[in-house]
Design an enzyme around this catalytic site. Structure first.
Site, short mmCIF file in Angstrom:
data_model
loop_
_atom_site.label_atom_id
_atom_site.label_comp_id
_atom_site.label_asym_id
_atom_site.label_seq_id
_atom_site.Cartn_x
_atom_site.Cartn_y
_atom_site.Cartn_z
N ASP A 35 0.84 -1.21 0.00
CA ASP A 35 0.00 0.00 0.00
C ASP A 35 0.87 1.25 0.00
O ASP A 35 1.99 1.25 0.52
CB ASP A 35 -0.92 -0.04 1.23
CG ASP A 35 -2.14 0.86 1.06
OD1 ASP A 35 -2.34 1.40 -0.04
OD2 ASP A 35 -2.89 1.03 2.05
N ARG A 39 0.20 7.68 -2.66
CA ARG A 39 0.78 8.74 -1.82
C ARG A 39 2.23 9.00 -2.18
O ARG A 39 2.72 10.12 -2.12
CB ARG A 39 0.62 8.38 -0.34
CG ARG A 39 -0.75 8.73 0.21
CD ARG A 39 -1.05 8.03 1.49
NE ARG A 39 -1.41 6.63 1.26
CZ ARG A 39 -1.49 5.71 2.21
NH1 ARG A 39 -1.21 6.03 3.45
NH2 ARG A 39 -1.87 4.49 1.90
N HIS A 52 2.43 3.34 -9.00
CA HIS A 52 2.23 1.92 -9.27
C HIS A 52 3.41 1.34 -10.06
O HIS A 52 3.84 0.21 -9.85
CB HIS A 52 0.92 1.70 -10.05
CG HIS A 52 -0.30 2.10 -9.27
ND1 HIS A 52 -0.48 1.76 -7.96
CD2 HIS A 52 -1.40 2.83 -9.63
CE1 HIS A 52 -1.64 2.26 -7.53
NE2 HIS A 52 -2.20 2.92 -8.52
N TRP A 84 -11.89 -1.89 -8.03
CA TRP A 84 -12.60 -1.53 -9.28
C TRP A 84 -13.28 -0.18 -9.14
O TRP A 84 -13.66 0.44 -10.13
CB TRP A 84 -13.66 -2.58 -9.63
CG TRP A 84 -13.09 -3.94 -9.93
CD1 TRP A 84 -13.14 -5.03 -9.13
CD2 TRP A 84 -12.38 -4.34 -11.11
NE1 TRP A 84 -12.51 -6.10 -9.73
CE2 TRP A 84 -12.03 -5.71 -10.96
CE3 TRP A 84 -11.99 -3.68 -12.30
CZ2 TRP A 84 -11.33 -6.43 -11.92
CZ3 TRP A 84 -11.29 -4.42 -13.25
CH2 TRP A 84 -10.96 -5.76 -13.06
N LEU A 146 10.46 -20.84 -4.68
CA LEU A 146 9.51 -19.89 -4.08
C LEU A 146 8.20 -19.85 -4.86
O LEU A 146 8.21 -19.78 -6.09
CB LEU A 146 10.14 -18.48 -4.09
CG LEU A 146 9.21 -17.32 -3.72
CD1 LEU A 146 8.92 -17.32 -2.22
CD2 LEU A 146 9.81 -15.99 -4.13
N LEU A 210 -7.07 -4.57 7.42
CA LEU A 210 -6.88 -5.72 6.53
C LEU A 210 -7.46 -5.50 5.13
O LEU A 210 -7.07 -6.19 4.19
CB LEU A 210 -7.49 -6.99 7.14
CG LEU A 210 -6.73 -7.52 8.36
CD1 LEU A 210 -7.43 -8.77 8.91
CD2 LEU A 210 -5.28 -7.86 8.03
N GLU A 222 1.32 -13.40 12.47
CA GLU A 222 1.92 -12.23 13.12
C GLU A 222 1.84 -11.04 12.18
O GLU A 222 2.17 -11.15 11.00
CB GLU A 222 3.40 -12.52 13.45
CG GLU A 222 3.61 -13.62 14.46
CD GLU A 222 3.05 -13.28 15.84
OE1 GLU A 222 3.05 -12.10 16.21
OE2 GLU A 222 2.63 -14.23 16.54
C1 IPE Z 1 -5.59 -2.72 -0.21
O1 IPE Z 1 -5.23 -1.39 -0.37
C2 IPE Z 1 -5.55 -3.43 -1.51
C3 IPE Z 1 -4.24 -3.64 -2.09
C4 IPE Z 1 -3.11 -3.31 -1.56
C5 IPE Z 1 -4.26 -4.28 -3.37
P1 IPE Z 1 -6.28 -0.22 -0.56
O2 IPE Z 1 -5.50 1.02 -0.69
O3 IPE Z 1 -7.21 -0.55 -1.66
O4 IPE Z 1 -7.09 -0.28 0.81
P2 IPE Z 1 -7.93 0.83 1.57
O5 IPE Z 1 -8.93 1.38 0.60
O6 IPE Z 1 -6.97 1.86 2.04
O7 IPE Z 1 -8.55 0.09 2.72
C1 IPE Z 2 -1.47 0.22 -3.38
O1 IPE Z 2 -1.30 1.57 -3.42
C2 IPE Z 2 -1.78 -0.39 -4.73
C3 IPE Z 2 -3.17 -0.81 -4.89
C4 IPE Z 2 -4.10 -0.76 -3.99
C5 IPE Z 2 -3.54 -1.33 -6.18
P1 IPE Z 2 -2.52 2.59 -3.42
O2 IPE Z 2 -2.89 2.88 -4.83
O3 IPE Z 2 -3.62 2.12 -2.57
O4 IPE Z 2 -1.83 3.87 -2.79
P2 IPE Z 2 -2.46 4.89 -1.76
O5 IPE Z 2 -3.00 4.09 -0.62
O6 IPE Z 2 -3.55 5.62 -2.48
O7 IPE Z 2 -1.32 5.76 -1.36
MG MG Z 3 -4.07 2.36 -0.60
#
Ligand code: IPE
Ligand code: IPE
Ligand code: MG
Length: 261
Positions: A35, A39, A52, A84, A146, A210, A222
């Site tokens: 995640d 940002r 990304h 989506w 792996l 989660l 963990e």
């Molecule tokens: C969770 O991240 C999904 C992935 C990392 C693929 P999100 O950025 O979509 O989750 P929320 O919206 O902050 O909960």
């Molecule tokens: C994780 O990064 C990648 C996916 C969820 C696909 P984000 O795109 O959720 O990045 P933030 O949370 O907006 O920074």
């Molecule tokens: Mg995110």
């Protein structure tokens, strides 16, 4: 345990050499909620997709170090069933990443004997994304190293609902006996039936939730959270998580020998 690329001295190998990581206690299955890509890009006044793209490079880095350390399964949450909802252009970019990633990395994946797998609703993915994933699944299916497991179009609640539906059909058809359903039966109907449960869950970017990821499977995993954004995550942060894991006391509801008196 000896590192595969022993002579390639990198920062993380130095850290291991300093004995801060015990190579005998490496988690078998590590799951990561990757995640913070958006940002990361925003901080640099770049479009989210740049984050990304950078995040994809981190995937390669972490797959390599996981393989070097002898991790058995690395599950990466790449796209959730809720993602989506994002703007079409961002979704399209995310759906092009498996092709990009595999085009560059598949030869090395083969060299390293890594097996690519996925969990999630493959049928809901665009044709080109499915094709790239299928190619990698097929090409690496006999690899024995792996398991690099991508959670793509994955949602844990949907997975659980589907498992229950399949179980109900089998009960109706008489191939499953209602009275013999156990937790193990549930495990067998989930998309992770062939995998051990994660030992360690990592989530980057400071979010402490989660987001519909492996709800059943994480019962005794963990958790380790870091503020580091996924594109900035690297071998050293990964080792930090493993070190933290190695200090944990996994009790599974019971007591460890030294605690019983
Ligand atoms: C969770 O991240 C999904 C992935 C990392 C693929 P999100 O950025 O979509 O989750 P929320 O919206 O902050 O909960
Ligand atoms: C994780 O990064 C990648 C996916 C969820 C696909 P984000 O795109 O959720 O990045 P933030 O949370 O907006 O920074
Ligand atoms: Mg995110």
């Amino acid at each position: 345990m000896v590192l595969k690329n022993f002579f390639n001295k990198t920062k993380y190998e130095k850290k291991i050499a300093e004995e801060s990581v015990n190579l005998e206690v490496i988690p078998s299955h590590i799951a990561i909620i990757m995640d913070g890509n958006g940002r990361w890009a925003k901080k640099r006044a770049m479009p989210r997709i740049a984050g990304h793209h950078e995040g994809m490079k981190t995937v390669r880095k972490i797959a390599r170090v996981a393989d070097d350390l002898g991790v058995k399964v690395l599950t990466l949450y790449a796209f959730s069933t809720e993602n989506w909802k994002r703007p079409k252009s961002e979704v399209e970019f995310l759906m092009s990443l498996p092709e990009k990633f595999l085009n560059d990395f598949l030869p090395e994946i083969m060299e390293r004997n890594i097996r690519v797998q996925m969990i999630g609703e493959k049928e809901g993915l665009p044709e080109h994304t499915k094709k790239a994933l299928n190619k990698a699944l097929e090409k690496t299916k006999n690899n024995t190293g792996l398991i690099l497991n991508f959670a793509m179009n994955y949602g844990s609640r949907a997975e659980i609902v589907n498992a229950i539906k399949k179980m109900m059909i089998d009960v109706q058809e008489g191939t499953l006996n209602f009275d013999s359903i156990t937790e193990e039966t549930m495990n067998q109907y989930l998309m992770t039936s062939h995998l051990p449960e994660p030992d360690l869950l990592i989530r980057t970017s400071g979010e402490v939730r989660l987001s519909n990821f492996m709800l059943w499977q994480l019962a005794y995993t963990e958790f380790w959270f870091t503020d580091t954004l996924w594109p900035d995550f690297n071998e050293e942060t990964f080792l930090e998580a493993i070190q933290a894991y190695q200090k944990r006391n996994r009790r599974y509801g019971g007591l460890k020998g030294e605690e019983i008196n």
